[in-house]
Write a protein that holds these residues in place. Structure first.
Motif, mmCIF file in Angstrom:
data_model
loop_
_atom_site.group_PDB
_atom_site.id
_atom_site.type_symbol
_atom_site.label_atom_id
_atom_site.label_comp_id
_atom_site.label_asym_id
_atom_site.label_seq_id
_atom_site.Cartn_x
_atom_site.Cartn_y
_atom_site.Cartn_z
ATOM 1 N N THR A 124 0.824 -1.208 0.000
ATOM 2 C CA THR A 124 0.000 0.000 0.000
ATOM 3 C C THR A 124 0.857 1.257 0.000
ATOM 4 O O THR A 124 2.019 1.250 0.406
ATOM 5 C CB THR A 124 -0.924 0.047 1.228
ATOM 6 N N ARG A 125 0.234 2.323 -0.432
ATOM 7 C CA ARG A 125 0.835 3.660 -0.368
ATOM 8 C C ARG A 125 -0.170 4.558 0.347
ATOM 9 O O ARG A 125 -1.344 4.592 -0.022
ATOM 10 C CB ARG A 125 1.127 4.177 -1.761
ATOM 11 N N VAL A 126 0.299 5.278 1.364
ATOM 12 C CA VAL A 126 -0.550 6.190 2.128
ATOM 13 C C VAL A 126 -0.064 7.615 1.856
ATOM 14 O O VAL A 126 1.122 7.911 2.006
ATOM 15 C CB VAL A 126 -0.495 5.889 3.643
ATOM 16 N N GLU A 127 -0.998 8.479 1.451
ATOM 17 C CA GLU A 127 -0.708 9.893 1.204
ATOM 18 C C GLU A 127 -1.400 10.726 2.264
ATOM 19 O O GLU A 127 -2.582 10.505 2.551
ATOM 20 C CB GLU A 127 -1.232 10.318 -0.174
ATOM 21 N N ALA A 128 -0.681 11.677 2.849
ATOM 22 C CA ALA A 128 -1.247 12.558 3.875
ATOM 23 C C ALA A 128 -1.278 13.988 3.350
ATOM 24 O O ALA A 128 -0.256 14.508 2.893
ATOM 25 C CB ALA A 128 -0.411 12.494 5.145
ATOM 26 N N THR A 129 -2.452 14.611 3.410
ATOM 27 C CA THR A 129 -2.604 16.025 3.043
ATOM 28 C C THR A 129 -3.383 16.710 4.158
ATOM 29 O O THR A 129 -4.091 16.052 4.921
ATOM 30 C CB THR A 129 -3.348 16.184 1.701
ATOM 31 N N ALA A 130 -3.241 18.038 4.230
ATOM 32 C CA ALA A 130 -3.916 18.751 5.329
ATOM 33 C C ALA A 130 -4.126 20.218 5.004
ATOM 34 O O ALA A 130 -3.442 20.785 4.141
ATOM 35 C CB ALA A 130 -3.085 18.620 6.601
ATOM 36 N N ARG A 131 -5.070 20.819 5.743
ATOM 37 C CA ARG A 131 -5.307 22.255 5.746
ATOM 38 C C ARG A 131 -5.316 22.701 7.204
ATOM 39 O O ARG A 131 -5.884 22.020 8.056
ATOM 40 C CB ARG A 131 -6.654 22.597 5.112
ATOM 41 N N GLY A 132 -4.666 23.799 7.496
ATOM 42 C CA GLY A 132 -4.671 24.316 8.870
ATOM 43 C C GLY A 132 -3.597 23.722 9.760
ATOM 44 O O GLY A 132 -3.524 24.046 10.938
ATOM 45 N N ILE A 133 -2.770 22.869 9.201
ATOM 46 C CA ILE A 133 -1.648 22.266 9.930
ATOM 47 C C ILE A 133 -0.593 21.935 8.877
ATOM 48 O O ILE A 133 -0.926 21.648 7.727
ATOM 49 C CB ILE A 133 -2.083 21.019 10.736
ATOM 50 N N THR A 134 0.672 22.007 9.244
ATOM 51 C CA THR A 134 1.752 21.799 8.293
ATOM 52 C C THR A 134 2.375 20.424 8.490
ATOM 53 O O THR A 134 2.770 20.080 9.601
ATOM 54 C CB THR A 134 2.837 22.882 8.474
ATOM 55 N N ARG A 135 2.449 19.668 7.416
ATOM 56 C CA ARG A 135 3.153 18.384 7.467
ATOM 57 C C ARG A 135 4.641 18.687 7.348
ATOM 58 O O ARG A 135 5.060 19.476 6.511
ATOM 59 C CB ARG A 135 2.680 17.491 6.318
ATOM 60 N N VAL A 136 5.444 18.073 8.176
ATOM 61 C CA VAL A 136 6.887 18.261 8.155
ATOM 62 C C VAL A 136 7.501 16.991 7.567
ATOM 63 O O VAL A 136 7.311 15.908 8.114
ATOM 64 C CB VAL A 136 7.436 18.515 9.580
ATOM 65 N N GLY A 137 8.178 17.116 6.452
ATOM 66 C CA GLY A 137 8.766 15.943 5.821
ATOM 67 C C GLY A 137 7.856 15.357 4.769
ATOM 68 O O GLY A 137 6.936 16.006 4.275
ATOM 69 N N SER A 138 8.102 14.109 4.454
ATOM 70 C CA SER A 138 7.392 13.418 3.383
ATOM 71 C C SER A 138 5.898 13.295 3.667
ATOM 72 O O SER A 138 5.490 13.112 4.805
ATOM 73 C CB SER A 138 7.982 12.021 3.185
ATOM 74 N N GLY A 139 5.116 13.359 2.594
ATOM 75 C CA GLY A 139 3.670 13.220 2.722
ATOM 76 C C GLY A 139 3.168 11.873 2.274
ATOM 77 O O GLY A 139 1.968 11.657 2.166
ATOM 78 N N ALA B 181 -1.953 26.784 13.054
ATOM 79 C CA ALA B 181 -3.219 27.520 13.031
ATOM 80 C C ALA B 181 -3.488 28.185 14.376
ATOM 81 O O ALA B 181 -2.967 27.780 15.410
ATOM 82 C CB ALA B 181 -4.367 26.585 12.669
ATOM 83 N N MET B 182 -4.308 29.186 14.330
ATOM 84 C CA MET B 182 -4.652 29.936 15.533
ATOM 85 C C MET B 182 -5.717 29.192 16.350
ATOM 86 O O MET B 182 -6.516 28.442 15.782
ATOM 87 C CB MET B 182 -5.177 31.321 15.153
ATOM 88 N N PRO B 183 -5.742 29.419 17.667
ATOM 89 C CA PRO B 183 -6.786 28.814 18.488
ATOM 90 C C PRO B 183 -8.172 29.184 17.950
ATOM 91 O O PRO B 183 -8.394 30.300 17.498
ATOM 92 C CB PRO B 183 -6.564 29.441 19.870
ATOM 93 N N GLY B 184 -9.073 28.227 17.973
ATOM 94 C CA GLY B 184 -10.411 28.428 17.437
ATOM 95 C C GLY B 184 -10.542 27.926 16.010
ATOM 96 O O GLY B 184 -11.635 27.668 15.538
ATOM 97 N N ASP B 185 -9.405 27.818 15.298
ATOM 98 C CA ASP B 185 -9.412 27.250 13.954
ATOM 99 C C ASP B 185 -9.431 25.730 14.061
ATOM 100 O O ASP B 185 -9.396 25.171 15.152
ATOM 101 C CB ASP B 185 -8.175 27.686 13.167
ATOM 102 N N SER B 186 -9.428 25.075 12.937
ATOM 103 C CA SER B 186 -9.377 23.614 12.894
ATOM 104 C C SER B 186 -8.364 23.163 11.861
ATOM 105 O O SER B 186 -8.102 23.865 10.886
ATOM 106 C CB SER B 186 -10.737 23.033 12.517
ATOM 107 N N ALA B 187 -7.810 22.000 12.084
ATOM 108 C CA ALA B 187 -6.962 21.347 11.096
ATOM 109 C C ALA B 187 -7.793 20.255 10.436
ATOM 110 O O ALA B 187 -8.530 19.536 11.117
ATOM 111 C CB ALA B 187 -5.737 20.735 11.769
ATOM 112 N N VAL B 188 -7.718 20.158 9.125
ATOM 113 C CA VAL B 188 -8.404 19.105 8.388
ATOM 114 C C VAL B 188 -7.323 18.223 7.784
ATOM 115 O O VAL B 188 -6.509 18.689 6.986
ATOM 116 C CB VAL B 188 -9.321 19.678 7.284
#
Length: 133
Positions: free
Chosen positions: A36-51, A73-80
């Protein structure tokens, strides 16, 4: 149950400034092992390194796949955060929203007593507290 599926393995919340190692669990319910291959993507949080990461899942087995994250992200926001899993002819995805909290834990202090008449009450704050905020 799907032949290949993903479940998020994330904290209940992030605090602004957190550095975290979190990801997903990929499960294979087939009678064969699957690469398998797993890909990680996000909004509101930063991935460090390989995705992306690869794992071979044994028949009826699973594996956790972790990625490094930095919560900006700032408090009150959300990471997706979204994880896409692909293995052979099978695929699945999971997307989770995780709230952002302030980079501290509030502390509260209480004082109890009885005042009668024209009493003057002085409250001594614990060391290190700034009353103005």
């Amino acid at each position: 149950t799907k032949p290949l599926f993903a479940r998020a393995s994330l904290p209940r919340f992030f605090r602004t400034g957190d550095i975290a190692l979190a990801g997903a669990v990929a499960n294979n319910t087939t009678a064969d092992s699957i690469a398998t291959r797993v890909e990680a993507t996000a909004r509101g949080i930063t991935r460090v390194g390989s995705g992306s990461a690869t794992r071979t899942l044994a028949s009826n087995g699973g594996a956790e796949v972790r990625f490094n994250w930095r919560a900006d992200a700032m408090p009150g926001d959300s990471a997706v955060i979204r994880f896409d899993v692909q293995g052979g002819t099978y695929a699945d995805a999971v997307e989770t929203t995780v709230p952002m909290r302030p980079p501290y834990s509030p502390r509260y202090h209480a004082v109890a007593g009885v005042a009668r008449g024209d009493s003057t009450i002085r409250l001594t704050l614990p060391r290190g507290i700034v009353p103005q905020g």
